[in-house]
Design an enzyme around this catalytic site. Sequence first.
Site, PDB file in Angstrom:
ATOM      1  N   TYR A 171       0.841  -1.206   0.000  1.00  0.00           N
ATOM      2  CA  TYR A 171       0.000   0.000   0.000  1.00  0.00           C
ATOM      3  C   TYR A 171       0.874   1.253   0.000  1.00  0.00           C
ATOM      4  CZ  TYR A 171      -3.346   3.547   1.397  1.00  0.00           C
ATOM      5  OH  TYR A 171      -4.113   4.692   1.453  1.00  0.00           O
ATOM      6  N   LYS A 175       1.024   4.240  -2.899  1.00  0.00           N
ATOM      7  CA  LYS A 175       0.775   5.655  -2.657  1.00  0.00           C
ATOM      8  C   LYS A 175       2.013   6.509  -2.923  1.00  0.00           C
ATOM      9  CE  LYS A 175      -3.587   5.786  -1.722  1.00  0.00           C
ATOM     10  NZ  LYS A 175      -4.520   6.541  -2.592  1.00  0.00           N
TER      11      LYS A 175
END
Length: 272
Positions: A171, A175
Amino acid sequence: MAAAMSMRLQGKTILITGASSGIGRSTAFEFARTCPQNLKLILTARRIDRLEQIATEITQELGPGIKVLPIQLDISNAEEVRTFVDKLPAEFKEVDVLVNNAGLVRGVARAPDIVEEDINVMFATNVTGLIQMTQAILPSMLKRNNGDGAGDIINIGSIAGREPYVGGGIYCASKAAVRSFTESLRKELIATRIRVISVDPGQVETEFSVVRFYGDQNKADAVYAGCEALTPDDIAEAIVFAAGRRENVVVADTLLFPNHQASATIMHRKTS
């Protein structure tokens, strides 16, 4: 200020991905409430029933001055994104503000135990989907103002893209990719009137953690125990504020924390 924002947004078409819940849903309502006259909203997500309900609620609350178009779209499906603009009704084709909000997290596994399916879905949604949607909308923005361009691209990032943490490797990487793409895009479009904007939330209480823990509500609740997390409405206000600035003002980079948070991993939790 509110009146000036409303005037600047009038006549615009706003496209929000991941609009069926959380930040996306709140952003739709915030745009509608800020400019309840002469505004068009395109709301996309996989859950069309939720989008249709949101469209109904916006119309009931604010009246016919806002046109809402709910569209079922899986942002991780490249073919769906590629054909998206061509399928839009004529009055919705010229998107003025793109809010790339769709995103998710799956699991807390560490290498070498990260499930391949989780890796793929996070990158396909958070990175590839965002880039593909940007590429689908950008050509029409570039043609405006006799080639000088016009429009806003607002990418929703995360503190995770600035500060990686244990159990969030994929994750965080996704990002960080969004952050790099956003900054590159801003530099590439510097000769145009297109604004590229990043909004990076810290801890926000949404369905985010429920999805991360594969539907386990108890584990999701534990993430926010002892904390007063940000709400989706808090983030939506920042997004609409950025879009409602005078054209020459770019709110390029925004990081939002709740009062108890100082970094991705440093948070004060109250004990009862």
